[in-house]
Write a protein that holds these residues in place. Sequence first.
Motif, mmCIF file in Angstrom:
data_model
loop_
_atom_site.group_PDB
_atom_site.id
_atom_site.type_symbol
_atom_site.label_atom_id
_atom_site.label_comp_id
_atom_site.label_asym_id
_atom_site.label_seq_id
_atom_site.Cartn_x
_atom_site.Cartn_y
_atom_site.Cartn_z
ATOM 1 N N PHE A 127 0.808 -1.208 0.000
ATOM 2 C CA PHE A 127 0.000 0.000 0.000
ATOM 3 C C PHE A 127 0.842 1.260 0.000
ATOM 4 C CE2 PHE A 127 0.753 -0.625 4.510
ATOM 5 C CZ PHE A 127 0.841 0.655 5.027
ATOM 6 N N TYR A 128 0.236 2.324 -0.492
ATOM 7 C CA TYR A 128 0.838 3.641 -0.442
ATOM 8 C C TYR A 128 -0.275 4.671 -0.354
ATOM 9 C CZ TYR A 128 0.379 2.622 -5.476
ATOM 10 O OH TYR A 128 -0.073 2.219 -6.706
ATOM 11 N N THR A 129 0.075 5.835 0.135
ATOM 12 C CA THR A 129 -0.910 6.891 0.341
ATOM 13 C C THR A 129 -0.430 8.183 -0.291
ATOM 14 O OG1 THR A 129 0.083 7.577 2.443
ATOM 15 C CG2 THR A 129 -1.649 5.909 2.558
ATOM 16 N N SER A 130 -1.377 9.062 -0.535
ATOM 17 C CA SER A 130 -1.040 10.430 -0.937
ATOM 18 C C SER A 130 -2.037 11.348 -0.245
ATOM 19 C CB SER A 130 -1.091 10.599 -2.461
ATOM 20 O OG SER A 130 -2.391 10.376 -2.939
ATOM 21 N N HIS A 131 -1.617 12.572 -0.038
ATOM 22 C CA HIS A 131 -2.506 13.525 0.634
ATOM 23 C C HIS A 131 -2.206 14.933 0.157
ATOM 24 C CE1 HIS A 131 0.758 14.947 3.251
ATOM 25 N NE2 HIS A 131 1.111 13.672 3.324
ATOM 26 N N GLU A 132 -3.205 15.788 0.337
ATOM 27 C CA GLU A 132 -3.074 17.202 0.025
ATOM 28 C C GLU A 132 -4.086 17.955 0.868
ATOM 29 O OE1 GLU A 132 -3.889 17.478 -4.134
ATOM 30 O OE2 GLU A 132 -6.007 17.019 -3.893
ATOM 31 N N PRO A 133 -3.800 19.210 1.153
ATOM 32 C CA PRO A 133 -4.795 19.985 1.895
ATOM 33 C C PRO A 133 -6.115 20.008 1.114
ATOM 34 C CG PRO A 133 -2.725 21.187 1.767
ATOM 35 C CD PRO A 133 -2.608 20.003 0.849
#
Length: 123
Positions: A41-47
């Motif tokens: 698994f991997y994640t990404s995020h942004e405001p």
Amino acid sequence: MIKRINVKKAVATTLSGIEGLTLQSTVYPQTWTDEYPSAIFYTSHEPAKGYEVNEELLTHWTITIELYGERSLTDLEDKLDEAFSVLGFRNLSSEDANTAILKRIVVAYEGIVNNETGLVFQS
């Protein structure tokens, strides 16, 4: 400044609770042995829209999970959908992406996390 909640920890905990998964990791193994079925698994995020990084009350997270196995992975995919739904994330996409030797499903989830309350919701 609001501290961003680290969703990676929740993903790792959730995956470790899925019955039948032999390996849960953020990295691919150097050698594929008998560690099937596996979840990478991997994640990404942004405001979330309208927030600056230093005042990030809401963060939009995307979680991508690659399931690998020698047999059908449909039951495991259903378990993932249920587990991440309980957390508040919705299934963004799911696709079969079989390799020459292994069955593979790539599933993505998304949600907006309130960094003060820890609640997850949809936009």
